[in-house]
Enzyme design. Structure first.
Site, short mmCIF file in Angstrom:
data_model
loop_
_atom_site.label_atom_id
_atom_site.label_comp_id
_atom_site.label_asym_id
_atom_site.label_seq_id
_atom_site.Cartn_x
_atom_site.Cartn_y
_atom_site.Cartn_z
N ASP A 107 52.09 -6.80 -16.85
CA ASP A 107 51.85 -6.01 -18.05
C ASP A 107 51.57 -4.57 -17.64
OD1 ASP A 107 51.15 -5.63 -20.90
OD2 ASP A 107 50.81 -7.79 -20.84
N ASP A 215 53.29 -2.53 -22.65
CA ASP A 215 52.41 -2.58 -23.81
C ASP A 215 52.62 -1.37 -24.71
OD1 ASP A 215 50.05 -4.11 -24.90
OD2 ASP A 215 49.11 -2.13 -24.69
N GLU A 274 57.20 -3.55 -25.56
CA GLU A 274 56.57 -4.02 -26.81
C GLU A 274 56.58 -2.86 -27.79
OE1 GLU A 274 52.44 -5.80 -28.65
OE2 GLU A 274 52.47 -4.06 -27.34
N HIS A 347 49.91 -13.78 -27.14
CA HIS A 347 48.44 -13.71 -27.15
C HIS A 347 47.88 -12.93 -28.34
CE1 HIS A 347 49.82 -9.97 -25.58
NE2 HIS A 347 48.60 -9.47 -25.61
N ASP A 348 48.75 -12.29 -29.12
CA ASP A 348 48.31 -11.52 -30.29
C ASP A 348 48.58 -12.24 -31.61
OD1 ASP A 348 47.57 -9.35 -28.69
OD2 ASP A 348 49.55 -8.40 -28.87
O1 TEU Z 1 49.40 -5.10 -28.92
C1 TEU Z 1 49.83 -4.16 -29.82
C2 TEU Z 1 49.88 -4.49 -31.27
O2 TEU Z 1 50.37 -3.68 -32.00
C3 TEU Z 1 49.36 -5.69 -31.93
O3 TEU Z 1 50.14 -6.79 -31.75
C4 TEU Z 1 47.89 -5.86 -31.66
O4 TEU Z 1 47.63 -7.06 -31.02
C5 TEU Z 1 47.07 -5.91 -32.90
O5 TEU Z 1 47.19 -7.15 -33.48
C6 TEU Z 1 47.32 -4.83 -33.88
O6 TEU Z 1 46.78 -5.20 -35.11
C7 TEU Z 1 49.25 -4.78 -27.56
C8 TEU Z 1 48.68 -5.96 -26.81
O7 TEU Z 1 49.61 -7.01 -26.84
C9 TEU Z 1 47.36 -6.32 -27.39
O8 TEU Z 1 46.81 -7.48 -26.83
C10 TEU Z 1 46.44 -5.15 -27.17
O9 TEU Z 1 45.21 -5.38 -27.81
C11 TEU Z 1 47.03 -3.84 -27.69
O10 TEU Z 1 48.39 -3.67 -27.37
C12 TEU Z 1 46.30 -2.68 -27.07
O11 TEU Z 1 46.59 -2.61 -25.71
#
Ligand code: TEU
Length: 574
Positions: A107, A215, A274, A347-348
């Site tokens: 990442d 990310d 992403e 994971h989100d």
């Molecule tokens: O996520 C970015 C993102 O836009 C979303 O999916 C986020 O998880 C959140 O739900 C917005 O409401 C990335 C990573 O995958 C996430 O785990 C991090 O928290 C985020 O960036 C910040 O680095």
């Protein structure tokens, strides 16, 4: 900046037939009993990954971090957090994966650092420091008293609730943080920032890693005027997205990165960006194989079909037809020159079975159906740990059980503003990121074989039934179904390379499509609902019943097009 030469269009890159597996390290396997997953835990499971058949592992951040956002707040880009192990453990893991023919991507979190990163500490401590300009420092809004609510430089909301600006008492200025206040945004306008990032990336590639999952990489270029955004319904803040998503210099920054970091390294390297809210047109340009900026991107449209204008906690009922419309739109939109990632969970996101399937009676058939539908698309599938078991959302009782900063902040924010706590809990039960982060379920023992200590986040009570040990040798398990899907992508060029044709476009329940490659046709039909469905209007329906049945999620050989709840079938003919 000249664009580096791309692979000739007739040669298919290796990742068109590859499957990626995402490991969220802190929840995967704990080797030392502290309740937190680590690299040696993962090392003890590489044979499991090899048995699954995946080609690439993506590791969520393992760098030194205050862990304010599960490691997405990095305080040292060139090290390993002691929670997870050492650089020697990392090298050993990399070698063990490579020995099994598995690549490793890591990442890359460079839109922001931790507030404990030495760059930010220097930036914060002294306005005349050369590091001041590595971040976004701004005075209060003109005419406003610094530090008072409403005095922030603009109205942008942070993704984790509240203003995207944090006031620094000592220097009387604000810094920008699109995520937590402990995740200050780096200023990519400054060439030294970009250089430092490039050097760090080269350091990891030289160490042997095979690429990066980047990310929120479409947030690195901001409109330098930082204008106010449109108000968000039901919020005190505005949406800065129009001014920081795919901003004015993104393409330039990505091209520069390609040149400085990836040029000349060969085509084994994989880059995945992403990109929240990336449009189809933008994604097509970024992944166009004639002049690629990145190999593939994570787009968000299909994981937002159950959301209203207020964002991820403004929930609407899920309509399967919307999911189908979005997925097929991207299949058609990136046909030819572009490339898709294929994902329903990470994971989100909440667990895919709980969200798009049925986590109760139909857990097994719906987990298999959703996986079949997803993996048979054109693109690179990403499996999030535990989805191959059909893991489900955790039955949260109260907010104190959450560990995720987004969930905790959202709960506090809404309750403070007078919303009924139980209503907020209902939303979080559906959407909290902690649903995905409960420990991986290896067996039926007390902590699911994840740890001998107390896990950092509760283990799902269904682990006695849903676990690796139970599914490994069961040919009818969700896990065995995933193994077949992965193998099919490796073996059948129509799956990895075939084109995509949507069938029955207006059917409300059934998602049907055809993949074709050099005289081979693969038909994929999935009932996306928990009710029976009829797919008898498929073109050539009866003839297809005679074709080779490659995969199905119910026993027996079907003799009609009446589909049971979440039934899915894959046929092939040459
Ligand atoms: O996520 C970015 C993102 O836009 C979303 O999916 C986020 O998880 C959140 O739900 C917005 O409401 C990335 C990573 O995958 C996430 O785990 C991090 O928290 C985020 O960036 C910040 O680095």
């Amino acid at each position: 900046m000249p664009t580096p030469p791309a692979a000739p269009p007739h040669e298919e890159p290796w990742w068109t037939s590859a499957v990626v597996y995402q490991v969220y390290v802190r929840s995967f396997a704990d080797s030392d009993g502290d309740g937190i997953g680590d690299l040696r835990g993962l090392l003890s499971k590489v044979d499991y990954l090899s048995h699954l058949g995946i080609d690439v592992v993506w590791l969520s951040p393992i760098y030194p971090s205050p862990q304010d956002d599960g490691g997405y707040d990095v305080s040292d880009y060139q090290g390993i957090d002691p929670l997870f192990g050492t650089l020697a453990d990392f090298d050993e893991l990399l070698a063990a994966l490579h020995a099994r023919g598995i690549k490793l991507i890591i990442d890359l979190v460079v839109n922001h650092t931790s507030d404990e990163h030495p760059w930010f500490k220097a930036s914060r401590s002294d306005p005349s420091s050369p590091y001041r300009d590595w971040y976004w420092w701004r005075p209060a809004r003109p005419g406003k008293v610094p530090g008072k609510p409403g005095s922030e430089p603009n109205n942008w909301r942070s993704a984790f609730s509240g203003s995207a600006w944090e006031f620094d008492e000592d220097t009387q200025e604000y810094y920008l943080h699109l995520f937590s206040r402990r995740q200050p945004d780096l200023n990519w306008e400054n060439p030294q920032v970009r250089q430092a990032v490039h050097q760090m990336m080269c350091w990891w590639l030289d160490r042997g890693v095979d690429g990066f999952r980047m990310d929120v990489i479409n947030m690195i270029s901001k409109d330098v005027l930082l204008p106010d955004g449109p108000p968000i319904p039901g919020e005190d803040f505005g949406d800065g997205g129009p001014f920081y998503l795919c901003g004015p210099r993104l393409d330039e920054f990505l091209q520069e990165m390609r040149q400085e970091v990836f040029a000349g390294r060969g085509d084994h390297v994989l880059t995945v960006g992403e990109m929240p809210n990336v449009t189809l047109e933008q994604a097509r340009a970024i992944t166009d194989r004639h002049s690629p900026r990145l190999d593939m991107v994570f787009q968000f449209e299909h994981v937002q079909v159950d959301q209203g204008p207020g964002g991820k906690f403004d929930l609407l009922p899920l309509r399967p037809a919307d999911l189908k419309a979005s997925l097929s739109r991207w299949q058609e939109g990136l046909a030819g020159t572009g490339w898709n990632t294929l994902y329903l969970g990470n994971h989100d996101q909440p667990r895919l079975v709980s969200r798009f399937g049925d986590a109760d009676e139909l857990r097994v058939p719906s987990a298999k159906a959703l996986a079949t539908m997803l993996h048979l698309h054109r693109g690179t599938p990403f499996i999030f740990q535990g989805d191959e078991l059909g893991m489900t959302n955790y039955p949260w009782r109260e907010a104190s059980e959450f560990r995720d900063i987004e969930s905790l902040n959202h709960y506090r924010d809404r309750v403070e503003r007078g919303e009924n706590p139980e209503t907020v809990m209902q939303t979080l039960r559906r959407m909290s990121r902690d649903n995905a982060r409960t420990p991986m379920q290896w067996d039926a023992s007390t902590h699911a074989g994840f740890s001998t200590g107390t896990p950092w986040l509760s283990v799902h009570p269904d682990h006695a039934e849903v676990n690796v040990a139970r599914q490994l040798d069961d040919p009818d398990s969700v896990l065995s179904h995933y193994r077949r899907l992965i193998a099919l992508r490796h073996e059948e060029p129509a799956v990895s390379r075939g084109d995509f044709t949507l069938l029955l476009p207006s059917h409300e329940q059934v998602y049907a499509f055809m993949r074709r490659h050099e005289g081979t046709e693969v038909l994929v039909v999935t009932n996306l609902t928990g009710a029976e469905a009829n797919a008898g209007s498929l073109p050539g329906a009866l003839a297809w019943l005679e074709a080779e049945l490659l995969l199905m999620n119910y026993p027996g050989v079907p003799t009609s097009w009446r589909l049971r709840p979440f039934e899915s079938r894959v046929y092939r003919r040459r």
